[in-house]
Design an enzyme around this catalytic site. Structure first.
Site, mmCIF file in Angstrom:
data_model
loop_
_atom_site.group_PDB
_atom_site.id
_atom_site.type_symbol
_atom_site.label_atom_id
_atom_site.label_comp_id
_atom_site.label_asym_id
_atom_site.label_seq_id
_atom_site.Cartn_x
_atom_site.Cartn_y
_atom_site.Cartn_z
ATOM 1 N N ARG A 198 0.675 -1.443 0.286
ATOM 2 C CA ARG A 198 0.495 -0.200 0.205
ATOM 3 C C ARG A 198 0.892 0.996 0.255
ATOM 4 N NH1 ARG A 198 -5.191 -1.558 0.847
ATOM 5 N NH2 ARG A 198 -5.209 -3.912 1.495
ATOM 6 N N ASN A 240 4.763 6.312 -13.763
ATOM 7 C CA ASN A 240 5.009 7.911 -13.999
ATOM 8 C C ASN A 240 7.076 7.679 -13.991
ATOM 9 O OD1 ASN A 240 2.543 9.524 -13.023
ATOM 10 N ND2 ASN A 240 3.642 9.331 -11.632
ATOM 11 N N VAL A 280 10.298 8.498 -7.042
ATOM 12 C CA VAL A 280 10.962 7.179 -6.326
ATOM 13 C C VAL A 280 11.373 6.492 -8.270
ATOM 14 C CG1 VAL A 280 11.101 5.431 -5.299
ATOM 15 C CG2 VAL A 280 9.857 7.078 -4.705
ATOM 16 N N HIS A 331 7.606 1.711 -10.737
ATOM 17 C CA HIS A 331 6.756 0.963 -10.343
ATOM 18 C C HIS A 331 5.355 1.688 -10.627
ATOM 19 C CE1 HIS A 331 7.924 5.105 -8.206
ATOM 20 N NE2 HIS A 331 6.351 5.295 -8.702
ATOM 21 N N MET A 332 4.651 0.450 -10.271
ATOM 22 C CA MET A 332 2.758 0.366 -11.133
ATOM 23 C C MET A 332 2.071 1.358 -9.775
ATOM 24 S SD MET A 332 0.744 -2.065 -12.728
ATOM 25 C CE MET A 332 1.546 -2.389 -14.123
ATOM 26 N N HIS A 333 1.138 2.748 -10.014
ATOM 27 C CA HIS A 333 0.403 2.644 -8.641
ATOM 28 C C HIS A 333 -1.139 1.919 -9.295
ATOM 29 C CE1 HIS A 333 2.400 6.109 -7.049
ATOM 30 N NE2 HIS A 333 3.289 6.177 -8.706
#
Ligand code: DGP
Length: 117
Positions: A30, A88, A97, A101-103
């Site tokens: 999370r 992003n 960061v 990463h995938m949100h």
């Protein structure tokens, strides 16, 4: 050699995070600053700084990010209503960061596309 970020420590479980899923390729946890009722990050265990650094050898990992996203969406009960996946990249993309990463955002009606121009 890219610099490690806080995400490497989360992946190695050296610092606390609400980890929902982990396997040999990816970890999902999370977001510390949720922007929607469900806001989860799906990250490769391997340090890949940005989308610009993804290579053909990373295709199984990138594919796994999607299959894990859809599994988590089902587990969170948001798959049917729908959700958004976002990655992003770099300064203009608003990446803070530098560990790919995938949100996964969901749990409410999201605004259309981009918040600002
Ligand atoms: P981005 O702007 O796309 O690089 O998103 C980075 C996200 O990472 C942001 O939504 C906040 C989240 N984040 C940053 N540090 C931590 C942390 O230590 N723990 C967790 N769970 N999330 C973090």
């Amino acid at each position: 050699m890219a610099e490690e970020t806080i995400f490497s420590k989360i992946i190695r479980q050296e610092i606390p995070a609400d980890i929902l899923y982990q396997d040999d390729l990816v970890t999902a946890f999370r977001d510390i600053n949720p922007q929607a009722p469900t806001h989860i990050l799906i990250v490769p265990n391997k340090l890949i700084p940005t989308v610009n650094d993804v290579t053909p050898e990373d295709e199984p990992t990138v594919g796994r990010m999607f299959t894990v996203a859809s599994k988590i969406a089902r587990d969170e009960g948001i798959a049917e209503d729908g959700y958004r996946l976002m990655v992003n990249c770099g300064r203009h993309g608003g990446q803070d960061v530098y560990h790919l990463h995938m949100h996964l955002f969901g749990g409410r009606q999201l605004g259309r596309m981009l918040a600002s121009k």
